[in-house]
Scaffold this active site. Structure first.
Site, PDB file in Angstrom:
ATOM      1  N   ILE A  68    -112.348  32.115   9.034  1.00  0.00           N
ATOM      2  CA  ILE A  68    -112.134  30.711   8.694  1.00  0.00           C
ATOM      3  C   ILE A  68    -113.154  29.827   9.397  1.00  0.00           C
ATOM      4  O   ILE A  68    -113.780  28.948   8.797  1.00  0.00           O
ATOM      5  CB  ILE A  68    -110.710  30.263   9.063  1.00  0.00           C
ATOM      6  N   LYS A 109     -97.601  29.362  17.266  1.00  0.00           N
ATOM      7  CA  LYS A 109     -98.266  28.350  16.443  1.00  0.00           C
ATOM      8  C   LYS A 109     -97.542  27.005  16.528  1.00  0.00           C
ATOM      9  O   LYS A 109     -98.184  25.945  16.558  1.00  0.00           O
ATOM     10  CB  LYS A 109     -98.349  28.824  14.995  1.00  0.00           C
ATOM     11  N   GLY A 129    -115.462  33.506  13.382  1.00  0.00           N
ATOM     12  CA  GLY A 129    -114.371  34.063  12.607  1.00  0.00           C
ATOM     13  C   GLY A 129    -114.477  33.787  11.125  1.00  0.00           C
ATOM     14  O   GLY A 129    -115.358  33.056  10.653  1.00  0.00           O
ATOM     15  N   TYR A 163     -95.934  35.156  16.914  1.00  0.00           N
ATOM     16  CA  TYR A 163     -97.027  34.414  16.281  1.00  0.00           C
ATOM     17  C   TYR A 163     -96.544  33.064  15.767  1.00  0.00           C
ATOM     18  O   TYR A 163     -97.163  32.027  16.028  1.00  0.00           O
ATOM     19  CB  TYR A 163     -97.607  35.247  15.138  1.00  0.00           C
TER      20      TYR A 163
END
Length: 355
Positions: A19, A168, A17, A164
Site C-alpha cells: 500500500i 487497529k 510496502g 490485529y
C-alpha cells in the site's frame, strides 16, 4: 485544521510496502514532495522501485531510514512536513502496550514538527467487522464507518485471534485523541479492505496477504479464507488514491474514519477460478482450495457462508468525501496476476498441453 497544501511535503511510513508504495506514487502523480520512510534505504530489494520513480531523480522524492521500534526516529523526517501518511504496520498487534508505545512516539514526532496539519492513519476493515461472536454480524449486518465490533465480548481477545483488530482500534483512537488534544493537526483514519492489484517490487509478492494468496494460486496451492469469509476487496491503487484525497480534502474532520473498498466480494475459490477466465492465454492449472479448518468449523460452513452473504457493504462516505471511482475486482485480479508474473517472477502452473 487546514488541508494539506497542493505541492506540499508529505512523509509516508511503510513506503516499501504494497500500500505504502502506491501511496508514494499517487502523491508524486499529484505534485507532492514525498519523504519515503523505509527501514533500510540501502536495501535494493525493497527500495529500487522507489528510486526508479521519476520524482527520485529530481529530488522531489527522498528516502529516509526509520524503524518504528525506535523512539524519535521520525523527528527529523517530519520536521517541515505538511502531512503524514502513516501506512506502516507494527510488528506485533497482540501486544497492546507495544502498539500504544509506537503510536505515542510517532505522535510525539508529529507534535514536535510544528508543521504537520494532517495525519492519515491506515487501519483496516478488521476494526469494523471483526467480532468475538460472528453472529453479531446477523444482528448488525451493515458494514459502514459507524459500526464498531462488540468490544464487551469475552471472546474478543488476542488469544482468540483478535489482536490485529484490537490493535487497529487502539491506533485509530490514539491518533484522533492526540490530535484533538493538540488542536494543531487532525487525524483521519482509512480502513482498507482486502487489497488486490499490481505489485511494484518483487518483494511485495510475499506481503499482503491477498497478493501472496494469489501467488499461491498461480503456483498450485491456496488456503480457504478465515471462517469462510469472502474476499471484500479494494484495488490497491484505489486504496492509495483514497489516502491521498483525504489528505487534501477540506470536508473531513478530526477523528473521522473512512472505509476503502469497492464493495465487491468473491469467495476464495472463485478468485482462483477468475484467473483462467480473465487470462485464458495463460493456461493456468487451477488447484483445489485447501481447507485446513478443524471439523467443528467445517461443520458450520453453510452457516458461516450464510452470515457473510447477509452482510451489506457500504462505501457512501468515501465516495462522497473523495470522489474515488473504485475499480472492479476482475481488473484488480488480472493486473495482480500479470504483475506477479512480470515483476514478481512467479512461474504459474500450467495445464498439460495435448500432444
Amino acid at each position: 485544521m487546514a488541508a494539506v497544501p497542493k505541492g506540499g511535503t508529505i512523509a509516508v511510513t511503510g513506503s516499501a510496502g504494497f500500500i505504502g508504495g502506491w501511496v508514494v506514487r499517487k502523491l508524486l502523480d499529484r505534485g507532492y514532495r514525498v519523504r519515503a520512510c523505509v527501514r533500510d534505504v540501502d536495501d535494493p530489494e525493497r527500495t529500487s522501485f522507489l528510486k526508479a520513480m521519476p520524482g527520485f531523480a529530481s529530488g522531489r522524492l527522498t528516502l529516509h531510514a526509520a524503524d518504528l521500534n525506535d523512539d524519535g526516529c521520525f523527528d527529523d523526517i517530519f520536521a517541515g512536513c505538511h502531512g503524514v501518511c502513516h501506512v506502516s504496520h507494527v510488528s506485533d498487534y497482540n501486544d497492546a502496550d507495544y502498539v500504544r508505545r509506537v503510536c505515542d512516539h510517532i505522535i510525539a514526532s508529529v507534535n514536535r514538527s510544528g508543521t504537520v496539519n494532517r495525519v492519515i492513519v491506515t487501519s483496516s476493515i478488521a476494526a469494523i467487522l471483526t467480532e468475538g461472536d460472528i453472529r453479531e454480524l446477523v444482528r448488525r449486518p451493515v458494514l459502514y464507518e459507524d459500526r464498531n465490533p462488540d468490544e464487551t465480548s469475552p471472546k474478543r481477545t488476542p488469544e482468540r485471534g483478535h489482536g490485529y483488530a484490537i490493535g487497529k482500534l487502539i491506533a485509530q483512537r490514539a491518533f484522533s485523541d492526540a490530535a484533538e488534544e493538540s488542536g494543531d493537526w487532525d487525524a483521519i483514519t482509512v480502513c482498507p479492505a482486502d487489497n488486490v492489484g499490481p505489485i511494484q517490487s518483487r518483494h511485495q509478492k510475499n506481503m499482503g496477504p491477498w497478493q501472496h494468496i494469489i501467488e499461491g494460486m498461480l503456483v498450485g496451492k491456496y488456503p480457504q479464507t478465515e471462517a469462510y469469509r469472502p474476499w471484500m476487496t479494494v484495488d490497491v491503487r484505489d486504496d492509495a488514491e483514497c489516502h491521498v484525497r483525504l489528505l487534501d480534502s477540506v470536508s473531513v474532520r478530526n477523528g473521522e474514519r473512512y472505509i476503502a473498498w469497492s464493495t465487491d466480494t468473491r469467495n476464495v475459490e472463485d478468485v482462483c477460478a477468475s484467473i483462467d477466465r480473465l487470462l485464458p492465454e495463460l493456461g493456468h492449472d487451477a488447484p483445489e482450495v485447501t481447507d485446513n479448518f478443524p471439523d467443528r468449523v467445517k461443520a458450520r460452513e453453510a452457516e458461516l457462508r450464510g452470515i457473510w452473504a447477509g452482510c451489506e457493504l457500504r462505501n457512501d462516505r468515501m465516495r462522497a468525501a473523495t470522489g474515488v471511482e473504485f475499480r472492479d475486482l476482475d481488473t484488480s485480479i488480472r493486473d495482480c496476476v500479470e504483475s506477479l508474473i512480470t515483476v514478481g517472477e512467479v512461474v504459474p502452473r500450467q495445464r498439460s498441453k495435448s500432444p
